[in-house]
Design an enzyme around this catalytic site. Structure first.
Site, PDB file in Angstrom:
ATOM      1  CB  SER A  95      -0.456   1.197   3.290  1.00  0.00           C
ATOM      2  OG  SER A  95      -1.289   2.108   2.871  1.00  0.00           O
ATOM      3  CE  LYS A 170      -4.560   1.324   2.296  1.00  0.00           C
ATOM      4  NZ  LYS A 170      -5.057   2.121   1.470  1.00  0.00           N
ATOM      5  CE  LYS A 238       2.487  -1.861   0.534  1.00  0.00           C
ATOM      6  NZ  LYS A 238       1.802  -0.760   1.390  1.00  0.00           N
TER       7      LYS A 238
HETATM    8  P1  NAD Z   1       5.033   5.101  -5.328  1.00  0.00           P
HETATM    9  O1  NAD Z   1       5.855   3.504  -5.396  1.00  0.00           O
HETATM   10  O2  NAD Z   1       4.336   5.616  -6.443  1.00  0.00           O
HETATM   11  O3  NAD Z   1       5.890   6.039  -4.310  1.00  0.00           O
HETATM   12  C1  NAD Z   1       6.762   5.683  -3.472  1.00  0.00           C
HETATM   13  C2  NAD Z   1       7.757   6.829  -3.467  1.00  0.00           C
HETATM   14  O4  NAD Z   1       8.776   6.855  -2.511  1.00  0.00           O
HETATM   15  C3  NAD Z   1       8.748   6.794  -4.853  1.00  0.00           C
HETATM   16  O5  NAD Z   1       8.650   8.129  -5.453  1.00  0.00           O
HETATM   17  C4  NAD Z   1      10.165   6.613  -4.169  1.00  0.00           C
HETATM   18  O6  NAD Z   1      11.317   7.187  -4.996  1.00  0.00           O
HETATM   19  C5  NAD Z   1      10.061   7.110  -2.755  1.00  0.00           C
HETATM   20  N1  NAD Z   1      10.814   6.540  -1.897  1.00  0.00           N
HETATM   21  C6  NAD Z   1      11.160   5.032  -1.682  1.00  0.00           C
HETATM   22  N2  NAD Z   1      12.092   4.844  -0.698  1.00  0.00           N
HETATM   23  C7  NAD Z   1      12.564   6.436  -0.291  1.00  0.00           C
HETATM   24  C8  NAD Z   1      13.368   6.912   0.809  1.00  0.00           C
HETATM   25  N3  NAD Z   1      14.184   5.974   1.503  1.00  0.00           N
HETATM   26  N4  NAD Z   1      13.718   8.056   0.683  1.00  0.00           N
HETATM   27  C9  NAD Z   1      13.135   8.828   0.082  1.00  0.00           C
HETATM   28  N5  NAD Z   1      12.127   8.512  -0.889  1.00  0.00           N
HETATM   29  C10 NAD Z   1      11.931   7.196  -1.203  1.00  0.00           C
HETATM   30  O7  NAD Z   1       3.982   4.523  -4.161  1.00  0.00           O
HETATM   31  P2  NAD Z   1       2.368   5.145  -3.808  1.00  0.00           P
HETATM   32  O8  NAD Z   1       1.513   4.442  -4.836  1.00  0.00           O
HETATM   33  O9  NAD Z   1       2.373   6.750  -3.624  1.00  0.00           O
HETATM   34  O10 NAD Z   1       2.135   4.537  -2.348  1.00  0.00           O
HETATM   35  C11 NAD Z   1       2.689   5.189  -1.284  1.00  0.00           C
HETATM   36  C12 NAD Z   1       1.808   4.284  -0.091  1.00  0.00           C
HETATM   37  O11 NAD Z   1       0.673   4.812  -0.074  1.00  0.00           O
HETATM   38  C13 NAD Z   1       2.035   2.806   0.029  1.00  0.00           C
HETATM   39  O12 NAD Z   1       2.343   2.209   1.196  1.00  0.00           O
HETATM   40  C14 NAD Z   1       0.719   2.245  -0.910  1.00  0.00           C
HETATM   41  O13 NAD Z   1       0.435   1.139  -0.268  1.00  0.00           O
HETATM   42  C15 NAD Z   1      -0.364   3.531   0.132  1.00  0.00           C
HETATM   43  N6  NAD Z   1      -1.370   3.805  -1.037  1.00  0.00           N
HETATM   44  C16 NAD Z   1      -1.389   3.822  -2.361  1.00  0.00           C
HETATM   45  C17 NAD Z   1      -2.628   4.175  -2.847  1.00  0.00           C
HETATM   46  C18 NAD Z   1      -2.571   4.117  -4.501  1.00  0.00           C
HETATM   47  O14 NAD Z   1      -3.549   4.209  -4.929  1.00  0.00           O
HETATM   48  N7  NAD Z   1      -1.484   4.153  -5.250  1.00  0.00           N
HETATM   49  C19 NAD Z   1      -3.634   4.346  -2.176  1.00  0.00           C
HETATM   50  C20 NAD Z   1      -3.896   4.397  -1.024  1.00  0.00           C
HETATM   51  C21 NAD Z   1      -2.619   4.206  -0.325  1.00  0.00           C
END
Ligand code: NAD
Length: 296
Positions: A95, A170, A238
């Site tokens: 997102s 979104k 964010k």
């Molecule tokens: P998270 O922080 O749990 O996971 C992010 C992952 O990305 C981590 O494992 C981190 O190590 C990895 N990462 C970061 N930079 C990197 C890079 N340059 N190279 C490789 N790996 C890298 O986040 P999340 O909760 O999984 O959310 C991910 C996205 O989905 C966000 O944009 C969030 O807003 C969106 N989202 C989250 C949810 C939720 O309920 N958690 C629901 C819908 C959408």
């Protein structure tokens, strides 16, 4: 079809597992080695860089926190763009700000690579079940080509327009979720103070007009006082920042969004930014000097 996957966090890891379950070949990378090992145990190949992922896939899925992470994973030294061939597609399911999606699409086009911006809604439980909702911006023919791949993680996949439209949708989703959680919190502190059990309130109203997916997901967390994420407040800040930036850029006013943004900011000041967004309730509890739900 060879699929690359970068970003194996709360959402990306179960989504990657569902792609594997559907029979796709997957090569995955994350900074977190334990997360890579977990998807390798489900049949994925491990990569040691984004570049290695890019070299070994025709379509790359990214699921990262925000646009700086997506740009770093794609365009930094050793990033995926160095490995991806012309004709490949990136499906960014993070997102991020819709304007950033358009900037990333322009930069990828210089490499002959197509972008779909395809953020998701549903949270961790739906990512695990493979029932997330995916809102997609990009060319119709690219959307059609990768529809089945996206459906392997989802309950619904809808094209909403060109690149950027996915993330605009979104933002709409995140505004509605944030305002719903704030409304639920206001209602629960009122009932608690009035001596009416929030669990019974939830049972009584969830089937009526006020009922919602947000209520069904967040009311039980509030009542059992489980504020572990789920969806972290810092990620919702964010999203609301992106909503406010976008609205100001196109001359739209979002008064309720800005108010909930300040509630989340106050929670961040209070050290709660890693908690689930259901902890919006904690703000209302503090200003009303009471605790909702199970006190044990
Ligand atoms: P998270 O922080 O749990 O996971 C992010 C992952 O990305 C981590 O494992 C981190 O190590 C990895 N990462 C970061 N930079 C990197 C890079 N340059 N190279 C490789 N790996 C890298 O986040 P999340 O909760 O999984 O959310 C991910 C996205 O989905 C966000 O944009 C969030 O807003 C969106 N989202 C989250 C949810 C939720 O309920 N958690 C629901 C819908 C959408």
């Amino acid at each position: 079809m060879k699929v690359g996957f970068i970003g194996l966090g709360i959402m990306g890891k179960p989504m990657c597992k569902n792609v594997l379950k559907a029979g796709y070949e997957v090569i995955a990378f994350d900074f977190n080695k334990a997360a890579i090992e977990e998807v390798v145990a489900c049949g994925a190949k491990a990569a040691s860089s984004g570049k290695e992922v890019g070299e070994n896939c025709e379509v790359l899925i990214t699921m990262l926190p925000n646009s700086p992470h997506v740009k770093a994973a794609l365009f930094n030294e050793g990033g995926a763009a160095e490995g991806l061939k012309a004709g490949c597609t990136v499906i960014d399911m993070s997102s991020i700000n819709p304007v950033e999606s358009q900037n990333i699409a322009k930069k990828l086009a210089e490499y002959g690579i197509e972008l779909l911006d395809a953020p998701v809604s549903g949270g961790e439980p739906k990512a695990i079940d493979g029932t997330i909702s995916v809102m997609v911006g990009g060319k119709k023919e690219t959307f059609d080509k990768y529809y089945d791949l996206m459906m392997s993680m989802a309950g619904s996949v809808v094209r909403v327009g060109d690149v950027g439209a996915g993330n605009t949708t979104k933002l709409a989703n995140q505004i509605i979720v944030a305002l719903n959680i704030a409304a639920l919190s206001e209602a629960f502190v009122l009932c608690e103070k009035a001596g009416v059990d929030p669990q019974l309130v939830f049972d009584a109203i969830k089937g009526g007009l006020a009922g919602s997916t947000v209520m069904n997901a967040k009311a039980p967390m509030m009542i059992s006082r489980n504020f572990e994420p789920g969806f972290r407040i810092e990620l919702h800040i964010k999203d609301l920042q992106n909503a406010l930036d976008t609205s100001h850029a196109i001359n739209v006013s979002l008064p309720l969004t800005s108010q909930v943004m300040e509630i989340m900011q106050a929670l961040k000041v209070d050290g709660k930014e890693k908690k689930d967004h259901s902890a919006i309730l904690n703000y209302y509890e503090k200003i009303n000097n009471l605790i909702v739900g199970n006190k044990n």
